[in-house]
Scaffold this motif. Structure first.
Motif, short mmCIF file in Angstrom:
data_model
loop_
_atom_site.label_atom_id
_atom_site.label_comp_id
_atom_site.label_asym_id
_atom_site.label_seq_id
_atom_site.Cartn_x
_atom_site.Cartn_y
_atom_site.Cartn_z
N MET A 1 0.84 -1.20 0.00
CA MET A 1 0.00 0.00 0.00
C MET A 1 0.87 1.25 0.00
N ASN A 2 0.57 2.18 -0.89
CA ASN A 2 1.38 3.39 -1.02
C ASN A 2 0.55 4.58 -0.52
N LYS A 3 0.59 4.82 0.77
CA LYS A 3 -0.28 5.81 1.39
C LYS A 3 0.29 7.22 1.25
N THR A 4 -0.54 8.11 0.74
CA THR A 4 -0.15 9.51 0.56
C THR A 4 -1.11 10.41 1.33
N ILE A 5 -0.56 11.32 2.09
CA ILE A 5 -1.38 12.26 2.86
C ILE A 5 -0.97 13.70 2.56
N VAL A 6 -1.84 14.61 2.90
CA VAL A 6 -1.52 16.04 2.87
C VAL A 6 -1.39 16.53 4.31
N ILE A 7 -0.37 17.35 4.54
CA ILE A 7 -0.24 18.02 5.82
C ILE A 7 -0.25 19.53 5.57
N ILE A 8 -1.08 20.23 6.33
CA ILE A 8 -1.18 21.69 6.24
C ILE A 8 -0.78 22.26 7.60
N PRO A 9 0.40 22.85 7.71
CA PRO A 9 0.81 23.46 8.98
C PRO A 9 0.22 24.86 9.10
N ALA A 10 -0.58 25.09 10.13
CA ALA A 10 -1.29 26.37 10.25
C ALA A 10 -1.35 26.80 11.71
N ARG A 11 -0.29 27.37 12.18
CA ARG A 11 -0.28 27.80 13.58
C ARG A 11 -0.99 29.16 13.72
N GLY A 12 -1.41 29.46 14.94
CA GLY A 12 -2.00 30.76 15.22
C GLY A 12 -0.91 31.75 15.59
N GLY A 13 -1.31 32.98 15.79
CA GLY A 13 -0.37 33.99 16.29
C GLY A 13 0.43 34.73 15.24
N SER A 14 -0.10 34.88 14.03
CA SER A 14 0.59 35.67 13.01
C SER A 14 0.71 37.12 13.45
N LYS A 15 1.88 37.71 13.26
CA LYS A 15 2.12 39.08 13.74
C LYS A 15 1.82 40.13 12.67
N ARG A 16 2.26 39.89 11.44
CA ARG A 16 2.09 40.91 10.40
C ARG A 16 0.65 40.99 9.90
N LEU A 17 -0.05 39.85 9.90
CA LEU A 17 -1.47 39.83 9.51
C LEU A 17 -2.20 38.95 10.52
N PRO A 18 -2.69 39.57 11.61
CA PRO A 18 -3.30 38.81 12.71
C PRO A 18 -4.41 37.87 12.24
N GLU A 19 -4.37 36.64 12.77
CA GLU A 19 -5.37 35.60 12.47
C GLU A 19 -5.52 35.37 10.97
N LYS A 20 -4.41 35.43 10.24
CA LYS A 20 -4.50 35.34 8.78
C LYS A 20 -5.05 33.98 8.32
N ASN A 21 -4.74 32.91 9.05
CA ASN A 21 -5.16 31.58 8.59
C ASN A 21 -6.66 31.36 8.66
N ILE A 22 -7.38 32.22 9.40
CA ILE A 22 -8.84 32.11 9.43
C ILE A 22 -9.51 33.30 8.75
N LYS A 23 -8.72 34.20 8.22
CA LYS A 23 -9.25 35.37 7.52
C LYS A 23 -9.94 34.91 6.23
N LEU A 24 -11.10 35.50 5.93
CA LEU A 24 -11.88 35.06 4.78
C LEU A 24 -11.32 35.59 3.47
#
Length: 221
Positions: A1-24
């Protein structure tokens, strides 16, 4: 079996654009763009993981169908390399062969890019692959108030420059063992997949970057 996954690293606490990872962006949270892109390639990807230390990001990731890996505080600092977050994910899930890294700050990708990249990755039996784009600018250094050309000679035309390429961040593919054993995403012999597309210039760290991404989306509409 050749298992492939996606990983998305998305930490909180952005300084230059606050909460950018949840910004619409176009009505969708920034991190969700990468989740949806992964889900659209389900014939390749078995699971989508979001590594985060932020409760709001967790809620959004779950809402869009991703699995959550709680990132510990010691792996959530500004200077912590991305590879450490990926390694932490792999140490907490079942056996994986291939990892596709999608950065939430690169939310716009050509629709067929992942499929094309994965085909190249398998065909060439790569340890790792990452996307690059050509830069046509004339670079130089400034020393003692003098501009010293780096990649050209004074008077040389831009179209005659030796090609230089930059890492555009659209996607990375690595064998899991490379991340686990070498603590890196890209090996020395990593395959550089050339991408020529307006999306290569989108890497969101500031409000101006965010506005540019919206501009490109509106043009596409």
């Amino acid at each position: 079996m050749n298992k492939t996954i996606v990983i998305i690293p998305a930490r909180g606490g952005s300084k230059r654009l606050p909460e950018k990872n949840i910004k619409l962006l176009n009505g969708i949270p920034l991190v969700a763009h990468s989740i949806l892109y992964a889900k659209a390639n389900s014939e390749i990807i078995e699971e989508v993981y979001v590594s985060t230390n932020d409760e709001k990001i967790k809620e959004i990731a779950l809402l869009y169908g991703a699995k959550i890996i709680d990132r510990p505080a010691e792996l959530s600092g500004d200077l912590e390399p991305t590879a450490s977050a990926l390694k932490h994910v792999l140490q907490n899930i079942n056996e994986v062969n291939n990892v596709i890294l999608l950065q939430p700050t690169n939310p716009l990708r050509p629709a067929n890019l992942l499929q094309e990249a994965f085909e190249v990755f398998l065909k060439n039996d790569c340890d790792s692959l990452f996307t690059v784009s050509r830069n046509h600018q004339k670079f130089g250094k400034i020393e003692a108030n003098r501009f010293i050309p780096f990649n050209y000679k004074i008077g040389q035309r831009s179209q005659d420059l030796d090609p230089l390429y930059f890492e555009n961040g659209l996607l990375y593919i690595s064998k899991a063992k490379l991340i686990l054993n070498k603590d890196t995403i890209t090996s020395e012999n990593a395959f550089p997949l050339i991408v020529d597309h307006p999306f290569v210039n989108v890497d969101i760290d500031t409000q101006e970057d965010f506005n540019y991404a919206e501009y490109l989306i509106n043009i596409k509409k």
